[in-house]
Write a protein that holds these residues in place. Sequence first.
Motif, PDB file in Angstrom:
ATOM      1  N   PHE A  38     -27.572 -22.962 -32.031  1.00  0.00           N
ATOM      2  CA  PHE A  38     -28.025 -22.035 -33.061  1.00  0.00           C
ATOM      3  C   PHE A  38     -27.042 -21.950 -34.228  1.00  0.00           C
ATOM      4  CE2 PHE A  38     -30.836 -20.582 -29.644  1.00  0.00           C
ATOM      5  CZ  PHE A  38     -32.023 -20.497 -30.352  1.00  0.00           C
ATOM      6  N   ALA A  39     -25.767 -22.172 -33.965  1.00  0.00           N
ATOM      7  CA  ALA A  39     -24.820 -22.269 -35.074  1.00  0.00           C
ATOM      8  C   ALA A  39     -25.143 -23.485 -35.928  1.00  0.00           C
ATOM      9  CB  ALA A  39     -23.393 -22.349 -34.536  1.00  0.00           C
ATOM     10  N   SER A  44     -26.235 -25.319 -40.888  1.00  0.00           N
ATOM     11  CA  SER A  44     -26.716 -26.422 -41.713  1.00  0.00           C
ATOM     12  C   SER A  44     -27.681 -25.926 -42.786  1.00  0.00           C
ATOM     13  CB  SER A  44     -27.395 -27.474 -40.839  1.00  0.00           C
ATOM     14  OG  SER A  44     -28.535 -26.942 -40.191  1.00  0.00           O
ATOM     15  N   ARG A  45     -28.502 -24.952 -42.445  1.00  0.00           N
ATOM     16  CA  ARG A  45     -29.431 -24.405 -43.431  1.00  0.00           C
ATOM     17  C   ARG A  45     -28.682 -23.685 -44.550  1.00  0.00           C
ATOM     18  NH1 ARG A  45     -34.143 -21.911 -39.431  1.00  0.00           N
ATOM     19  NH2 ARG A  45     -35.158 -23.914 -38.939  1.00  0.00           N
ATOM     20  N   LEU A  46     -27.603 -23.003 -44.198  1.00  0.00           N
ATOM     21  CA  LEU A  46     -26.817 -22.307 -45.220  1.00  0.00           C
ATOM     22  C   LEU A  46     -26.192 -23.304 -46.188  1.00  0.00           C
ATOM     23  CD1 LEU A  46     -25.204 -19.526 -43.026  1.00  0.00           C
ATOM     24  CD2 LEU A  46     -26.439 -19.124 -45.179  1.00  0.00           C
ATOM     25  N   PHE A 123     -14.911 -26.079 -38.534  1.00  0.00           N
ATOM     26  CA  PHE A 123     -13.898 -25.404 -37.722  1.00  0.00           C
ATOM     27  C   PHE A 123     -14.560 -24.675 -36.556  1.00  0.00           C
ATOM     28  CE2 PHE A 123     -11.318 -21.729 -36.614  1.00  0.00           C
ATOM     29  CZ  PHE A 123     -10.037 -22.256 -36.505  1.00  0.00           C
ATOM     30  N   CYS A 124     -15.655 -23.986 -36.837  1.00  0.00           N
ATOM     31  CA  CYS A 124     -16.378 -23.269 -35.782  1.00  0.00           C
ATOM     32  C   CYS A 124     -17.018 -24.243 -34.788  1.00  0.00           C
ATOM     33  CB  CYS A 124     -17.452 -22.372 -36.399  1.00  0.00           C
ATOM     34  SG  CYS A 124     -16.795 -20.922 -37.255  1.00  0.00           S
ATOM     35  N   ASP A 125     -17.509 -25.370 -35.282  1.00  0.00           N
ATOM     36  CA  ASP A 125     -18.077 -26.384 -34.382  1.00  0.00           C
ATOM     37  C   ASP A 125     -17.044 -26.781 -33.330  1.00  0.00           C
ATOM     38  OD1 ASP A 125     -20.372 -26.432 -35.891  1.00  0.00           O
ATOM     39  OD2 ASP A 125     -19.798 -28.213 -37.029  1.00  0.00           O
ATOM     40  N   ALA A 126     -15.833 -27.049 -33.796  1.00  0.00           N
ATOM     41  CA  ALA A 126     -14.779 -27.483 -32.883  1.00  0.00           C
ATOM     42  C   ALA A 126     -14.444 -26.396 -31.870  1.00  0.00           C
ATOM     43  CB  ALA A 126     -13.536 -27.874 -33.676  1.00  0.00           C
ATOM     44  N   ALA A 127     -14.411 -25.146 -32.328  1.00  0.00           N
ATOM     45  CA  ALA A 127     -14.134 -24.038 -31.417  1.00  0.00           C
ATOM     46  C   ALA A 127     -15.227 -23.904 -30.364  1.00  0.00           C
ATOM     47  CB  ALA A 127     -13.996 -22.731 -32.209  1.00  0.00           C
ATOM     48  N   LEU A 128     -16.471 -24.073 -30.778  1.00  0.00           N
ATOM     49  CA  LEU A 128     -17.596 -23.991 -29.838  1.00  0.00           C
ATOM     50  C   LEU A 128     -17.571 -25.154 -28.853  1.00  0.00           C
ATOM     51  CD1 LEU A 128     -20.337 -22.918 -32.378  1.00  0.00           C
ATOM     52  CD2 LEU A 128     -19.583 -21.562 -30.434  1.00  0.00           C
ATOM     53  N   ASP A 129     -17.170 -26.332 -29.322  1.00  0.00           N
ATOM     54  CA  ASP A 129     -17.108 -27.499 -28.437  1.00  0.00           C
ATOM     55  C   ASP A 129     -16.056 -27.338 -27.343  1.00  0.00           C
ATOM     56  OD1 ASP A 129     -19.144 -28.818 -29.699  1.00  0.00           O
ATOM     57  OD2 ASP A 129     -17.844 -30.118 -30.896  1.00  0.00           O
ATOM     58  N   ARG A 130     -15.041 -26.509 -27.611  1.00  0.00           N
ATOM     59  CA  ARG A 130     -13.970 -26.325 -26.627  1.00  0.00           C
ATOM     60  C   ARG A 130     -14.294 -25.260 -25.592  1.00  0.00           C
ATOM     61  NH1 ARG A 130     -10.818 -26.910 -31.325  1.00  0.00           N
ATOM     62  NH2 ARG A 130     -10.635 -24.653 -31.529  1.00  0.00           N
TER      63      ARG A 130
END
Length: 269
Positions: A38-39, A44-46, A123-130
């Motif tokens: 959902f992020a 991506s839309r933003l 940056f948030c993508d990487a945090a979510l991946d961890r």
Amino acid sequence: MRRCLTLLVPLLVPSVVAAQSPAAPETPTAASFQFGKFADIFGSRLVAAFDSIPADRYDYRPTRSQQTIGYIAQHLENANYSLCVQLGGAKHPETSKDSLADSVKARWPKDTLVARLHASLRFCDAALDRLGELDSPAVVSTLLALETDLAEHYSQISVYMRLLGLVPPSALPPTPRVAIALAPATLAPYAGTYEVARGLDLVVGQRNDTLTIRSTPGGASVRLWPESAATFFVKEIDAQVTFTRDQRHTVTGLVWHQYGRDRRATKLR
């Protein structure tokens, strides 16, 4: 269309990160994948929305009491970093520009604002991946705050776009694609199970000259339409799949492309 989107929710589809090297990442789980999904959607839309708004309208606001488009862009960047640093791992090193007043940053050039917003989302993508197991109430609360903030601001900027006579990204039609015919022998190596995250697999099936894909948590199979010998697309939503091979030409995985992002899955069997 709404029914098709519901069927494909687990299939929705992360990138490079911050300067400091984080601790060894945990294996993503099906639950943490859903938050990342959902992020992906709203992030991506933003970016697409801000990128499509003309630079000379970044000072637009419907009323004097509301924020300008430029102000919303820099506010989102700040919010993303402040929330995602709470998820652990890498920190966001601040520069002298970060300490400037919001009213100053709101007047930065469009390209600067869009690029910085995009970087904060990566940056948030990487945090979510961890993220591993979601067993911390504080982490779950932060994730919910991030998802809500992205969705709320996309709704806000969509209204601004409508008032300016622009079409929000979520209302645009998918990119037209043309299917080709492939022989059953070409499709056969792609059949199998592909692991996206712990507890979340994609199952590719074959019947004659047709490939289908479904996710293990549930949902009906949908057809994969070939664009080339290795690239396929889904008609129900704007998503594509590319199958990957090793040096011996053995199929080793797939990449799910959606919302401008790529999610890799390893073939299990």
